[in-house]
Design a protein around this motif. Structure first.
Motif, PDB file in Angstrom:
ATOM      1  N   PRO A   1       0.789  -1.235   0.000  1.00  0.00           N
ATOM      2  CA  PRO A   1       0.000   0.000   0.000  1.00  0.00           C
ATOM      3  C   PRO A   1       0.817   1.279   0.000  1.00  0.00           C
ATOM      4  CG  PRO A   1       0.212  -0.809   2.234  1.00  0.00           C
ATOM      5  CD  PRO A   1       0.972  -1.782   1.361  1.00  0.00           C
ATOM      6  N   ALA A   2       2.155   1.156   0.030  1.00  0.00           N
ATOM      7  CA  ALA A   2       2.981   2.347   0.223  1.00  0.00           C
ATOM      8  C   ALA A   2       2.770   3.392  -0.868  1.00  0.00           C
ATOM      9  CB  ALA A   2       4.455   1.941   0.296  1.00  0.00           C
ATOM     10  N   ASP A   3       2.704   2.954  -2.135  1.00  0.00           N
ATOM     11  CA  ASP A   3       2.668   3.900  -3.245  1.00  0.00           C
ATOM     12  C   ASP A   3       1.425   3.766  -4.115  1.00  0.00           C
ATOM     13  OD1 ASP A   3       5.211   4.986  -2.584  1.00  0.00           O
ATOM     14  OD2 ASP A   3       6.177   3.238  -3.499  1.00  0.00           O
TER      15      ASP A   3
ATOM     16  N   GLN B   1       1.893   6.642  -8.057  1.00  0.00           N
ATOM     17  CA  GLN B   1       2.593   7.912  -7.843  1.00  0.00           C
ATOM     18  C   GLN B   1       2.512   8.823  -9.063  1.00  0.00           C
ATOM     19  OE1 GLN B   1       6.567   6.619  -6.500  1.00  0.00           O
ATOM     20  NE2 GLN B   1       6.003   7.331  -4.453  1.00  0.00           N
ATOM     21  N   THR B   2       2.220   8.260 -10.237  1.00  0.00           N
ATOM     22  CA  THR B   2       2.228   9.079 -11.453  1.00  0.00           C
ATOM     23  C   THR B   2       0.941   9.021 -12.262  1.00  0.00           C
ATOM     24  OG1 THR B   2       3.225   7.259 -12.726  1.00  0.00           O
ATOM     25  CG2 THR B   2       4.735   8.845 -11.693  1.00  0.00           C
ATOM     26  N   ARG B   3       0.090   8.025 -12.029  1.00  0.00           N
ATOM     27  CA  ARG B   3      -1.094   7.854 -12.862  1.00  0.00           C
ATOM     28  C   ARG B   3      -2.322   7.526 -12.027  1.00  0.00           C
ATOM     29  NH1 ARG B   3       0.005   7.027 -18.500  1.00  0.00           N
ATOM     30  NH2 ARG B   3       1.951   8.138 -18.873  1.00  0.00           N
TER      31      ARG B   3
ATOM     32  N   ALA C   1       2.755  -6.936  -0.646  1.00  0.00           N
ATOM     33  CA  ALA C   1       3.628  -6.535   0.453  1.00  0.00           C
ATOM     34  C   ALA C   1       2.809  -6.065   1.643  1.00  0.00           C
ATOM     35  CB  ALA C   1       4.575  -5.428  -0.007  1.00  0.00           C
ATOM     36  N   ALA C   2       3.521  -5.816   2.735  1.00  0.00           N
ATOM     37  CA  ALA C   2       2.928  -5.262   3.947  1.00  0.00           C
ATOM     38  C   ALA C   2       3.815  -4.124   4.420  1.00  0.00           C
ATOM     39  CB  ALA C   2       2.809  -6.335   5.027  1.00  0.00           C
ATOM     40  N   PRO C   3       3.267  -3.188   5.174  1.00  0.00           N
ATOM     41  CA  PRO C   3       4.089  -2.088   5.697  1.00  0.00           C
ATOM     42  C   PRO C   3       5.263  -2.613   6.513  1.00  0.00           C
ATOM     43  CG  PRO C   3       1.754  -1.605   6.001  1.00  0.00           C
ATOM     44  CD  PRO C   3       1.841  -3.037   5.541  1.00  0.00           C
TER      45      PRO C   3
ATOM     46  N   ASP D   1       1.029 -10.192  11.700  1.00  0.00           N
ATOM     47  CA  ASP D   1       0.347  -9.028  11.139  1.00  0.00           C
ATOM     48  C   ASP D   1       0.744  -8.816   9.686  1.00  0.00           C
ATOM     49  OD1 ASP D   1      -0.957  -8.534  13.509  1.00  0.00           O
ATOM     50  OD2 ASP D   1       0.498  -7.046  14.212  1.00  0.00           O
ATOM     51  N   SER D   2       2.031  -9.035   9.381  1.00  0.00           N
ATOM     52  CA  SER D   2       2.496  -8.866   8.008  1.00  0.00           C
ATOM     53  C   SER D   2       1.820  -9.867   7.075  1.00  0.00           C
ATOM     54  CB  SER D   2       4.018  -9.048   7.963  1.00  0.00           C
ATOM     55  OG  SER D   2       4.504  -8.921   6.654  1.00  0.00           O
ATOM     56  N   ARG D   3       1.716 -11.119   7.533  1.00  0.00           N
ATOM     57  CA  ARG D   3       1.059 -12.133   6.711  1.00  0.00           C
ATOM     58  C   ARG D   3      -0.405 -11.779   6.496  1.00  0.00           C
ATOM     59  NH1 ARG D   3       2.218 -16.093   9.612  1.00  0.00           N
ATOM     60  NH2 ARG D   3       0.257 -16.367  10.750  1.00  0.00           N
ATOM     61  N   TRP D   4      -1.062 -11.284   7.533  1.00  0.00           N
ATOM     62  CA  TRP D   4      -2.463 -10.874   7.417  1.00  0.00           C
ATOM     63  C   TRP D   4      -2.620  -9.782   6.354  1.00  0.00           C
ATOM     64  CZ3 TRP D   4      -7.387 -11.865   8.988  1.00  0.00           C
ATOM     65  CH2 TRP D   4      -8.309 -10.829   8.870  1.00  0.00           C
ATOM     66  N   CYS D   5      -1.772  -8.760   6.416  1.00  0.00           N
ATOM     67  CA  CYS D   5      -1.874  -7.649   5.458  1.00  0.00           C
ATOM     68  C   CYS D   5      -1.600  -8.114   4.030  1.00  0.00           C
ATOM     69  CB  CYS D   5      -0.912  -6.531   5.852  1.00  0.00           C
ATOM     70  SG  CYS D   5      -1.420  -5.596   7.308  1.00  0.00           S
ATOM     71  N   ARG D   6      -0.614  -8.978   3.857  1.00  0.00           N
ATOM     72  CA  ARG D   6      -0.308  -9.472   2.510  1.00  0.00           C
ATOM     73  C   ARG D   6      -1.477 -10.250   1.928  1.00  0.00           C
ATOM     74  NH1 ARG D   6       4.581 -10.962   4.937  1.00  0.00           N
ATOM     75  NH2 ARG D   6       3.992 -13.163   4.816  1.00  0.00           N
ATOM     76  N   GLU D   7      -2.095 -11.099   2.748  1.00  0.00           N
ATOM     77  CA  GLU D   7      -3.210 -11.899   2.238  1.00  0.00           C
ATOM     78  C   GLU D   7      -4.443 -11.042   1.977  1.00  0.00           C
ATOM     79  OE1 GLU D   7      -3.068 -15.362   1.349  1.00  0.00           O
ATOM     80  OE2 GLU D   7      -1.054 -14.489   1.391  1.00  0.00           O
ATOM     81  N   GLU D   8      -4.692 -10.047   2.817  1.00  0.00           N
ATOM     82  CA  GLU D   8      -5.803  -9.139   2.555  1.00  0.00           C
ATOM     83  C   GLU D   8      -5.574  -8.372   1.256  1.00  0.00           C
ATOM     84  OE1 GLU D   8      -8.841  -8.557   4.728  1.00  0.00           O
ATOM     85  OE2 GLU D   8      -8.031 -10.603   4.796  1.00  0.00           O
ATOM     86  N   ALA D   9      -4.322  -7.965   1.004  1.00  0.00           N
ATOM     87  CA  ALA D   9      -4.002  -7.274  -0.244  1.00  0.00           C
ATOM     88  C   ALA D   9      -4.194  -8.198  -1.439  1.00  0.00           C
ATOM     89  CB  ALA D   9      -2.565  -6.753  -0.205  1.00  0.00           C
ATOM     90  N   ARG D  10      -3.751  -9.453  -1.297  1.00  0.00           N
ATOM     91  CA  ARG D  10      -3.869 -10.398  -2.403  1.00  0.00           C
ATOM     92  C   ARG D  10      -5.330 -10.616  -2.802  1.00  0.00           C
ATOM     93  NH1 ARG D  10      -0.319 -14.146  -3.702  1.00  0.00           N
ATOM     94  NH2 ARG D  10       0.675 -13.986  -1.647  1.00  0.00           N
ATOM     95  N   TYR D  11      -6.174 -10.830  -1.806  1.00  0.00           N
ATOM     96  CA  TYR D  11      -7.569 -11.133  -2.117  1.00  0.00           C
ATOM     97  C   TYR D  11      -8.417  -9.887  -2.331  1.00  0.00           C
ATOM     98  CZ  TYR D  11      -6.644 -16.017  -1.277  1.00  0.00           C
ATOM     99  OH  TYR D  11      -6.153 -17.298  -1.380  1.00  0.00           O
TER     100      TYR D  11
END
Length: 323
Positions: free
Chosen positions: A41-43, A62-64, A83-85, A92-102
């Motif tokens: 989610p960083a960029d 960042q550009t579009r 990725a995760a923050p 917590d990192s695994r949770w964020c990555r899987e939420e992003a994936r799905y």
């Protein structure tokens, strides 16, 4: 936004194959948005609304800015992993990555009316080598006798029956040494004295070696089929010897063309890169199909033709018809 809509390219920053297609689309003045899920989610900021009218919203890099209901086609290449923050604990990192994936992954795979080259779920399905060979058999494509096992005894029996035999990895998985240098597992011939109990630790793929006089890379993009004869490799795995190779664009043998067409349809693919070997008797053996294979390393006339075909697919969402 162009009248035809935008093209979304989903890939990592260091992807020269994607770069070549983007350059061609830019030359044609097609609006292109490049997005790598590894930047989320960083960029990347995404907002999607779903109701009885379907999906709408936007993804902002960042550009579009990409309007989710304004994407004409998607070129799904080789994005980085979700990725995760930084600074999170493992759970917590695994949770964020899987939420992003799905979440993000589900959005990108469901863009309304978009033409995918290829759809990520079709890519996923077509990456499994056992499924590739089972499908190839149904499509009339020849492939060498193959063994998948974690049983050392079964491998020794296979060697006695079909030797010489090669080993190849089932997936191109990132692997690094202690110095963080990327390592590659190459296709290699296996001798009986190299086998040991390590075979039992995971699944392995063994295959009867083809003593080839040349290799064929058959690249399919929509209705176009490009067959390149590769010669000059001093070893089994020609990817280790690029400087020694010669390439020539040839007519696709009719039975190969028919088989790869059936194969593409079976997996629902728009793009595929098939590797074949030509035996000493002229018989053509399928090794595998990469649904997202590279091609930018070919000499320019060949690369340019494939790039143009892919750009046609993305610009016109259907491509041109070629012989």
């Amino acid at each position: 936004m162009t009248p035809e809509g935008s093209v979304l390219v989903v890939s990592r920053p260091d992807d020269v194959t994607a770069d070549s297609v983007i350059e061609e689309l830019n030359r044609r003045r097609v609006h292109v948005i490049r997005l790598d899920p590894g930047d989320f989610p960083a960029d990347i900021t995404v907002t999607a609304r779903l109701d009885e009218h379907g999906m709408r919203g936007r993804a902002r890099t960042q550009t579009r800015v990409a309007l989710l209901d304004g994407i004409r086609s998607v070129y799904w290449r080789r994005p980085r992993s979700y990725a995760a923050p930084a600074g999170m604990g493992e759970q917590d990192s695994r949770w964020c990555r899987e939420e992003a994936r799905y979440g993000l992954g589900g959005i990108l795979a469901s863009l309304p009316g978009a033409h995918y080259v290829n759809h990520p779920w079709r890519n996923r399905d077509a990456e499994y080598k056992p499924a590739q060979l089972a499908t190839a058999a149904r499509c009339g494509l020849d492939f060498p006798p193959t063994l998948l096992t974690n049983d050392e005894k079964a491998v020794r029996e296979f060697l006695r029956e079909h030797g010489p035999v090669i080993y190849k990895p089932l997936r191109s998985t990132d692997y690094q040494d202690a110095g963080n240098r990327a390592l590659t597992v190459w296709v290699e011939e296996v001798a009986p004295d190299q086998l040991h109990s390590g075979v039992s630790q995971t699944m392995h793929l063994f295959q009867k070696r083809v003593h080839s006089v040349a290799d064929l890379r058959v690249t399919v993009a929509g209705d176009d089929v490009f067959t390149v004869r590769i010669e000059g490799s001093p070893g089994i795995d020609w990817r280790r010897h690029y400087d020694s190779l010669t390439y020539s664009l040839i007519e696709t043998p009719p039975h190969v063309r028919k088989g790869v067409r059936q194969y593409m349809d079976a997996f629902g693919l728009v793009f595929g890169a098939f590797d074949f070997g030509v035996g000493r008797d002229g018989r053509i053996w399928l090794y595998e199909c990469n649904p997202n294979g590279q091609f930018a390393w070919f000499p320019e006339p060949i690369t340019g033709a494939i790039v143009a075909s892919l750009a046609d697919q993305l610009q016109h969402a259907g491509g041109r018809h070629a012989s």
